[in-house]
Design a protein around this motif. Structure first.
Motif, short mmCIF file in Angstrom:
data_model
loop_
_atom_site.label_atom_id
_atom_site.label_comp_id
_atom_site.label_asym_id
_atom_site.label_seq_id
_atom_site.Cartn_x
_atom_site.Cartn_y
_atom_site.Cartn_z
N ARG A 23 0.84 -1.21 0.00
CA ARG A 23 0.00 0.00 0.00
C ARG A 23 0.87 1.25 0.00
NH1 ARG A 23 -4.20 0.95 4.84
NH2 ARG A 23 -2.30 0.74 6.09
N TYR A 24 1.85 1.27 0.87
CA TYR A 24 2.73 2.44 0.97
C TYR A 24 3.50 2.65 -0.32
CZ TYR A 24 6.83 5.16 2.31
OH TYR A 24 7.83 6.09 2.36
N ALA A 25 4.07 1.57 -0.86
CA ALA A 25 4.87 1.69 -2.09
C ALA A 25 4.04 2.17 -3.27
CB ALA A 25 5.51 0.34 -2.41
N ARG A 26 2.78 1.70 -3.34
CA ARG A 26 1.91 2.11 -4.45
C ARG A 26 1.53 3.58 -4.32
NH1 ARG A 26 -2.17 -3.13 -4.63
NH2 ARG A 26 -0.54 -4.69 -5.02
N ALA A 27 1.23 4.02 -3.10
CA ALA A 27 0.90 5.43 -2.91
C ALA A 27 2.10 6.32 -3.20
CB ALA A 27 0.41 5.66 -1.48
N LEU A 28 3.28 5.84 -2.86
CA LEU A 28 4.50 6.61 -3.07
C LEU A 28 4.83 6.76 -4.54
CD1 LEU A 28 6.75 8.01 -1.42
CD2 LEU A 28 8.01 5.85 -1.50
N THR A 29 4.65 5.68 -5.30
CA THR A 29 5.00 5.70 -6.72
C THR A 29 3.82 6.07 -7.62
OG1 THR A 29 4.48 3.35 -6.98
CG2 THR A 29 6.75 3.91 -6.38
N GLY A 30 2.59 5.89 -7.12
CA GLY A 30 1.42 6.22 -7.91
C GLY A 30 0.90 5.10 -8.78
N SER A 31 1.46 3.90 -8.66
CA SER A 31 0.97 2.79 -9.49
C SER A 31 1.20 1.46 -8.80
CB SER A 31 1.67 2.78 -10.85
OG SER A 31 2.97 2.23 -10.77
N GLN A 32 0.37 0.49 -9.15
CA GLN A 32 0.53 -0.85 -8.59
C GLN A 32 1.83 -1.49 -9.06
OE1 GLN A 32 -2.66 -3.59 -9.42
NE2 GLN A 32 -1.47 -5.38 -8.77
N ASP A 33 2.11 -1.39 -10.35
CA ASP A 33 3.29 -2.05 -10.89
C ASP A 33 4.58 -1.53 -10.27
OD1 ASP A 33 1.73 -3.64 -12.48
OD2 ASP A 33 2.02 -2.45 -14.30
N SER A 34 4.73 -0.21 -10.23
CA SER A 34 5.96 0.37 -9.68
C SER A 34 6.08 0.08 -8.20
CB SER A 34 5.98 1.88 -9.91
OG SER A 34 6.03 2.19 -11.27
N GLY A 35 4.97 0.22 -7.47
CA GLY A 35 5.02 -0.04 -6.04
C GLY A 35 5.36 -1.48 -5.73
N ASP A 36 4.75 -2.41 -6.46
CA ASP A 36 5.03 -3.83 -6.21
C ASP A 36 6.45 -4.20 -6.60
OD1 ASP A 36 2.48 -4.06 -5.26
OD2 ASP A 36 1.70 -5.26 -6.91
N THR A 37 7.01 -3.51 -7.58
CA THR A 37 8.40 -3.75 -7.95
C THR A 37 9.33 -3.41 -6.80
OG1 THR A 37 8.01 -3.38 -10.31
CG2 THR A 37 10.26 -3.09 -9.53
N TYR A 38 9.07 -2.29 -6.16
CA TYR A 38 9.90 -1.90 -5.01
C TYR A 38 9.67 -2.84 -3.82
CZ TYR A 38 11.94 2.39 -6.81
OH TYR A 38 12.70 3.29 -7.51
N ALA A 39 8.44 -3.27 -3.62
CA ALA A 39 8.17 -4.22 -2.54
C ALA A 39 8.91 -5.53 -2.79
CB ALA A 39 6.67 -4.47 -2.42
N ALA A 40 8.91 -6.00 -4.04
CA ALA A 40 9.62 -7.23 -4.38
C ALA A 40 11.12 -7.07 -4.18
CB ALA A 40 9.32 -7.61 -5.82
N ALA A 41 11.65 -5.92 -4.54
CA ALA A 41 13.08 -5.66 -4.36
C ALA A 41 13.45 -5.67 -2.88
CB ALA A 41 13.46 -4.32 -4.99
N THR A 42 12.52 -5.21 -2.05
CA THR A 42 12.75 -5.23 -0.60
C THR A 42 12.87 -6.67 -0.09
OG1 THR A 42 11.50 -3.17 -0.34
CG2 THR A 42 11.79 -4.54 1.63
#
Length: 270
Positions: A23-42
């Motif tokens: 949720r945080y990553a998506r709000a920060l990046t503005g998209s599901q794909d970008s946010g989930d990419t950062y979550a996966a990298a974490t």
């Protein structure tokens, strides 16, 4: 007879907190794909080196801290590949004071204390308080628009109207059902949709938003739900902006400010 309890393993601990990191990553990046990419990298970073996951901190704080290490190391990028309204939104984001959006989201959407945010962002409490103050000022003063509220509970609908009106936004209408929402959007196209999931006639707020997006093109959308984890699985198109019930005023203000910076939220399929 003595019973022993076994501490949950790392995968279980992280799995419990992962929907909220998404949720945080998506709000920060503005998209599901970008946010989930950062979550996966974490997650990948923790699997490669478990020492980055600070066991002296709470699991949630430790997870978000690893995320921020990756976010900062990547330069907290603002994409230059967008076009149209998305390009304008990203250009605006690039002018904000660094780290302010991160601090505001952590505080208002994820409900971290200033001390926890300082630990996540690896700074001090005074700096966090300063960043949150600047973020509120910059974001609320920069963009205003027309907002459609889809909410079947009258008291909550009135509260949401009051909050967004105080922010300087105009209310295009309040819908209690899917059909009402589609009709109001047809009468006046909103700049943002604020939608509950379950509506008065057992229709779906997700379906209402899907209909509106199909008719009017991409619009930023914020969903409100008592069960956010159900929409944060990463298994299907999901919202970039999500508020948990019961919500606080600052959560709404922050989410609306964030969402207005982004021009698109992909349609959902229930």
């Amino acid at each position: 007879m003595t019973t022993t309890t076994t501490a949950p393993d790392l995968a279980t601990v992280i799995g419990h907190e992962l929907p909220y990191l998404r949720r945080y990553a998506r709000a920060l990046t503005g998209s599901q794909d970008s946010g989930d990419t950062y979550a996966a990298a974490t997650l990948e970073a923790i699997l490669e080196d478990r020492s980055v996951f600070d066991t002296d901190s709470s699991p949630r704080t430790a997870l978000f801290r690893v995320f921020h290490m990756i976010w900062v190391s990547s330069g907290a990028p603002v994409s230059g590949e967008e076009s149209g309204l998305a390009a304008a939104a990203q250009a605006h984001l690039s002018k904000l004071t660094p780290n302010t959006r991160e601090a505001l989201l952590l505080n208002t959407i994820e409900d971290f204390s200033t001390a926890e945010i300082a630990e996540i962002m690896q700074t001090d409490i005074d700096e966090v308080e300063h960043l949150v103050k600047i973020a509120r000022q910059e974001m609320e003063d920069s963009i205003s628009g027309r907002i459609l509220v889809i909410e079947d509970e009258a008291i909550i609908a009135m509260d949401l109207q009051s909050i967004v009106s105080d922010m300087g936004h105009a209310i295009t209408g309040v819908a209690r059902t899917r059909d009402d929402a589609v009709r109001l959007a047809q009468q006046e196209k909103p700049d943002l949709v604020l939608a509950d999931i379950q509506l008065a006639d057992n229709s779906s707020g997700i379906d209402a938003v899907r209909d509106i997006l199909e008719a009017h093109g991409n619009l930023p959308v914020i969903f409100i739900t008592a069960f956010p984890e159900r929409l944060l699985t990463g298994e299907r198109p999901e919202p970039a902006f999500l508020i948990s019930k019961p919500y606080g005023e600052e959560q709404v203000r922050s989410a609306v400010s964030q969402a207005m910076f982004f021009s698109s939220t992909g349609p959902l399929h229930g």
